[in-house]
Design an enzyme around this catalytic site. Structure first.
Site, short mmCIF file in Angstrom:
data_model
loop_
_atom_site.label_atom_id
_atom_site.label_comp_id
_atom_site.label_asym_id
_atom_site.label_seq_id
_atom_site.Cartn_x
_atom_site.Cartn_y
_atom_site.Cartn_z
N LYS A 20 -2.11 -1.62 -3.69
CA LYS A 20 -2.97 -0.43 -3.67
C LYS A 20 -2.10 0.82 -3.76
CE LYS A 20 -6.17 2.04 -0.59
NZ LYS A 20 -6.79 2.09 0.75
N LYS B 118 0.86 -1.18 0.00
CA LYS B 118 0.00 0.00 0.00
C LYS B 118 0.89 1.23 0.00
CE LYS B 118 -3.56 2.43 2.67
NZ LYS B 118 -4.44 2.37 3.86
#
Length: 330
Positions: free
Chosen positions: A251, A198
């Site tokens: 992400k 992320k």
């Protein structure tokens, strides 16, 4: 012209073009992110996320019922507490009367076949808006942060979540959650999906408006990954696999296709998720509204890139449209 130069015959027909894909989008590959607030009757438009709303628990049936009928298979829940008292430790995160736990139980009752994932983080519930506990100097205090994240994850699993998905990016939280699930007798009943790679992206703006999760000071660059940190992402993916993650996630998605491909290489035996984040979604919608391209065509192109890179599960705000578009394609 040499025989080996002739390729176009292999994709001159719409059907033969589909055969060039190693995988094609299906409804089961889509997970719909939804925002649950602590006003049971809420249906509040999110201005920066066109077509998306914050929903109250009592409105979930009218919202999700038609989508389940169209073939919605899974959702991921994000709590948006607006009426609770936040504190430095994120105490409301696993309140039994809080929006996430109530929504899990409601959806399990309404739709027994709907797969329910719960995002696990503290930022929506802490008074300072960061994803863990803080030291006096404002830096992350990792050990108690990990312990608290694991507690929240286990409580979501106890409430009935099929999947817990920690997005906090604290070092060591995957092992702690796995051990917590084991101790609770839930490790064989609840999937652990890690936001392994992320990145500290500029593309989370609409989400932070939707979830009310912007930090009160500073930023999250000391625990989310730097955008150029490919090596760090690879190390995080390997770490989370070794700590017991059942699914690996990247992400954002489209700007990080190389990381998705790396994850597919490093964890070939794991399902691979990617999150088409709020900024990606808003950008595609804005381009279509400006006449740059047709929305459906661009939405499909964006997820085809993710599938090509190796993703097998896509979290996307386009999920409701894809349910219709996939029926049209078929």
């Amino acid at each position: 012209m040499d025989i080996s130069s002739i390729l176009q015959g292999g994709y001159n027909h719409p059907l033969s073009r589909t055969w060039q894909s190693q995988r094609q989008l299906t409804k089961s590959m889509l997970m719909y992110p939804i925002f649950i607030t602590d006003d049971p009757q809420a249906s509040v438009t999110i201005n920066s996320l066109p077509g998306q709303k914050r929903w109250g628990v009592d409105r979930l049936e009218e919202f999700l019922g038609p989508l389940v009928t169209k073939g919605l298979k899974s959702v991921i829940l994000f709590g948006v507490p607006l009426n609770c008292e936040k504190d430095p430790k994120g105490t409301p995160a696993d309140d039994p009367q809080g929006p996430v736990i109530l929504a899990i139980k409601k959806l399990r009752s309404l739709y027994p076949d709907l797969y329910i994932a719960a995002d696990v983080c503290l930022c929506e519930y802490t008074s300072h808006g960061h994803c863990g506990y803080l030291n006096q100097d404002g830096t992350i205090d990792t050990p108690p942060s990990v312990k608290r994240i694991a507690e929240v994850a286990v409580n979501y699993a106890k409430a009935g979540a099929h999947c817990v998905a920690p997005s906090d990016m604290m070092d060591g939280r995957i092992k702690a959650i796995k051990e917590g699930l084991m101790q609770a007798g839930l490790a064989n009943k609840c999937l652990l999906m890690s936001y392994s790679a992320k990145f500290a992206s500029s593309m989370y703006g609409p989400f932070r408006e939707a979830a009310g999760s912007a930090p009160a000071f500073g930023n999250r660059k000391c625990y989310q990954l730097p955008p150029a940190g490919r090596g760090l992402a690879r190390r995080a993916i390997v770490r989370d696999v070794n700590e017991g993650a059942d699914i690996i996630m990247v992400k954002p998605a489209m700007p990080y296709l190389d990381i998705i491909a790396s994850a597919a290489e490093l964890a070939p035996s794991h399902p691979l998720a990617c999150y088409q984040v709020s900024g990606e979604y808003a950008m595609i919608v804005a381009g279509a509204n400006a006449g740059v391209y047709e929305l459906k065509t661009m939405a499909f192109e964006s997820v085809d890139c993710m599938l090509r890179a190796g993703a097998t599960l896509i979290l996307s705000y386009f999920t409701p449209q894809f349910l219709d578009w996939l029926d049209e394609e078929n």
